[in-house]
Design a protein around this motif. Structure first.
Motif, mmCIF file in Angstrom:
data_model
loop_
_atom_site.group_PDB
_atom_site.id
_atom_site.type_symbol
_atom_site.label_atom_id
_atom_site.label_comp_id
_atom_site.label_asym_id
_atom_site.label_seq_id
_atom_site.Cartn_x
_atom_site.Cartn_y
_atom_site.Cartn_z
ATOM 1 N N UNK A 1 1.149 -0.068 12.533
ATOM 2 C CA UNK A 1 1.039 0.152 11.092
ATOM 3 C C UNK A 1 2.416 0.096 10.434
ATOM 4 N N UNK A 2 3.416 0.659 11.067
ATOM 5 C CA UNK A 2 4.773 0.615 10.517
ATOM 6 C C UNK A 2 5.266 -0.826 10.402
ATOM 7 N N UNK A 3 4.963 -1.637 11.420
ATOM 8 C CA UNK A 3 5.331 -3.059 11.374
ATOM 9 C C UNK A 3 4.585 -3.777 10.260
ATOM 10 N N UNK A 4 3.326 -3.393 10.056
ATOM 11 C CA UNK A 4 2.547 -3.982 8.974
ATOM 12 C C UNK A 4 3.205 -3.711 7.627
ATOM 13 N N UNK A 5 3.530 -2.458 7.358
ATOM 14 C CA UNK A 5 4.107 -2.110 6.056
ATOM 15 C C UNK A 5 5.464 -2.776 5.869
ATOM 16 N N UNK A 6 6.290 -2.783 6.900
ATOM 17 C CA UNK A 6 7.597 -3.450 6.789
ATOM 18 C C UNK A 6 7.415 -4.936 6.508
ATOM 19 N N UNK A 7 6.452 -5.554 7.177
ATOM 20 C CA UNK A 7 6.185 -6.971 6.930
ATOM 21 C C UNK A 7 5.679 -7.224 5.521
ATOM 22 N N UNK A 8 4.800 -6.352 5.055
ATOM 23 C CA UNK A 8 4.258 -6.522 3.707
ATOM 24 C C UNK A 8 5.357 -6.454 2.653
ATOM 25 N N UNK A 9 6.253 -5.513 2.809
ATOM 26 C CA UNK A 9 7.315 -5.384 1.808
ATOM 27 C C UNK A 9 8.197 -6.619 1.752
ATOM 28 N N UNK A 10 8.290 -7.340 2.855
ATOM 29 C CA UNK A 10 9.107 -8.554 2.847
ATOM 30 C C UNK A 10 8.470 -9.668 2.026
ATOM 31 N N UNK A 11 7.159 -9.556 1.755
ATOM 32 C CA UNK A 11 6.461 -10.577 0.970
ATOM 33 C C UNK A 11 6.193 -10.148 -0.467
ATOM 34 N N UNK A 12 6.567 -8.935 -0.845
ATOM 35 C CA UNK A 12 6.327 -8.483 -2.213
ATOM 36 C C UNK A 12 7.130 -9.344 -3.180
ATOM 37 N N UNK A 13 6.460 -9.828 -4.233
ATOM 38 C CA UNK A 13 7.099 -10.723 -5.179
ATOM 39 C C UNK A 13 7.914 -9.947 -6.219
ATOM 40 N N UNK A 14 8.690 -10.662 -6.991
ATOM 41 C CA UNK A 14 9.597 -10.023 -7.950
ATOM 42 C C UNK A 14 8.852 -9.183 -8.981
ATOM 43 N N UNK A 15 7.599 -9.561 -9.299
ATOM 44 C CA UNK A 15 6.846 -8.804 -10.305
ATOM 45 C C UNK A 15 6.190 -7.564 -9.723
ATOM 46 N N UNK A 16 6.328 -7.325 -8.410
ATOM 47 C CA UNK A 16 5.744 -6.152 -7.774
ATOM 48 C C UNK A 16 4.435 -6.409 -7.072
ATOM 49 N N UNK A 17 3.860 -7.601 -7.246
ATOM 50 C CA UNK A 17 2.583 -7.948 -6.632
ATOM 51 C C UNK A 17 2.794 -8.869 -5.435
ATOM 52 N N UNK A 18 1.689 -9.219 -4.789
ATOM 53 C CA UNK A 18 1.683 -10.192 -3.706
ATOM 54 C C UNK A 18 0.841 -11.388 -4.130
ATOM 55 N N UNK A 19 1.230 -12.568 -3.699
ATOM 56 C CA UNK A 19 0.386 -13.745 -3.913
ATOM 57 C C UNK A 19 -0.906 -13.555 -3.142
ATOM 58 N N UNK A 20 -1.978 -14.211 -3.592
ATOM 59 C CA UNK A 20 -3.270 -14.012 -2.937
ATOM 60 C C UNK A 20 -3.213 -14.379 -1.456
ATOM 61 N N UNK A 21 -2.423 -15.373 -1.086
ATOM 62 C CA UNK A 21 -2.007 -15.580 0.305
ATOM 63 C C UNK A 21 -0.514 -15.316 0.299
#
Length: 354
Positions: A227-247
């Motif tokens: 889970x920690x790896x998941x969250x760290x990975x997710x934050x690396x894909x967060x876009x400048x507006x604060x959201x994530x692209x649908x993929x």
């Protein structure tokens, strides 16, 4: 407009008559209204607004017959409010129904060869031997809550097993984030899309599940590490507006609100229960989601920027073609995020460290 007012508009929009709108019609029994009522319960737990609890009780009374003969993994979602409703009302029916559905899950629900719950749906479609991230939120959350209600280590161990299986088969070893699905027949992730809402379902559900089952059984370090790896990975894909692209690894794809809200909620909830460390970076990421999501909420309380119902698509490009329209799961995931933000404001956010 204050956050309290925004959240109020979001939940009240969910209660309106949206007959004929697949995404917004709350008066049926499936995963879409299920996410809606789960979120309404979360909002009630934060605000203690009796109007919300009264609505949930009346919703169950109005719709409970629609659940009969309709037991598939995806339609378990509305039952996730039953353990709490039993605690609030002491009405035995809620406990008995929770036990009935939990027994069906552990004894009869279809499983893949890897023992994951097969992602069965109410629609006339079959996804044989497929593992979807959605299942953790739609069904395993209910099982964990029922385990806590009745003190069942059997249910708790099954919930833990399902979380671990899903993380093992869906987690991308390279980035830490999750693929949408896994096909046990072909031994692959099908289109191998790192779909944001799939990640949102698991990011939000896992800390809720761990919170319920940890008093009953030991939580292995593997779960926390994954889970920690998941969250760290997710934050690396967060876009400048604060959201994530649908993929999420396709930054040119449209930015999607429901999955982003689920991720933001999960980050905060995981910090609250110690599943991830209290880190200022994580808190800032969740705050950015709140700010971004708020701009997608209309004056009427309708949440925009939400992609429609999405099976595992045949290609990554196909996810970009999914239509955007209001849905109860969009309203719900945003309401959960706003409720957690309000709760943290009232309690005073825990100290974070750099």
């Amino acid at each position: 407009m204050t956050m309290e007012k925004v959240a109020e508009k979001v939940w009240k929009e969910m209660l309106k008559d949206h007959s004929g709108e697949w995404g917004m019609d709350i008066d049926h029994w499936d995963w879409v209204p299920g996410v809606g009522v789960i979120a309404l319960l979360s909002y009630y737990e934060t605000t203690q607004q009796h109007e919300v609890l009264d609505y949930l009780l009346s919703w169950v009374e109005k719709n409970k017959k629609k659940a009969l003969g309709n037991t598939v993994i995806n339609s378990v979602a509305p039952f996730a409010i039953f353990p709490k409703l039993y605690r609030l009302t002491n009405e035995p029916w809620f406990r008995n129904e929770s036990l009935r559905v939990a027994e069906w899950m552990v004894s009869e629900a279809p499983r893949t060869r890897e023992l994951a719950f097969e992602h069965t749906v109410t629609e006339n479609a079959e996804f044989a031997e497929q593992v979807w991230a959605d299942t953790i939120f739609m069904a395993v959350l209910f099982l964990a809550r029922t385990a806590a209600l009745v003190g069942s280590t059997k249910y708790a161990e099954e919930a833990l097993q399902q979380v671990l299986i899903h993380l093992r088969v869906l987690q991308d070893e390279q980035t830490g984030v999750l693929f949408h699905g896994w096909n046990c027949n072909s031994g692959d992730h099908m289109s191998a899309a790192r779909w944001t809402r799939a990640n949102g379902w698991i990011a939000a559900a896992v800390p809720l599940i761990v919170e319920q089952i940890s008093p009953l059984i030991a939580i292995p370090s593997e779960l926390q590490e994954r889970y920690s790896r998941l969250i760290a990975g997710l934050l690396s894909f967060q876009q400048a507006d604060g959201l994530w692209s649908t993929v999420m690894d396709q930054p040119e794809f449209y930015h999607e609100v429901s999955g982003s809200a689920g991720i933001g909620y999960g980050v905060w909830k995981a910090m609250d229960i110690g599943l991830i460390e209290n880190d200022a970076r994580y808190d800032a990421a969740a705050q950015r989601v709140v700010q971004a999501v708020s701009s997608y909420i209309s004056e009427e309380g309708i949440v925009g920027g939400v992609s429609g119902g999405t099976p595992v698509m045949e290609s990554i490009a196909a996810y970009q073609e999914i239509a955007i329209y209001p849905t109860l799961y969009g309203q719900g995931l945003v309401l959960m995020l706003l409720s957690e933000s309000l709760r943290r404001q009232k309690a005073g956010s825990p100290q974070t460290q750099s």
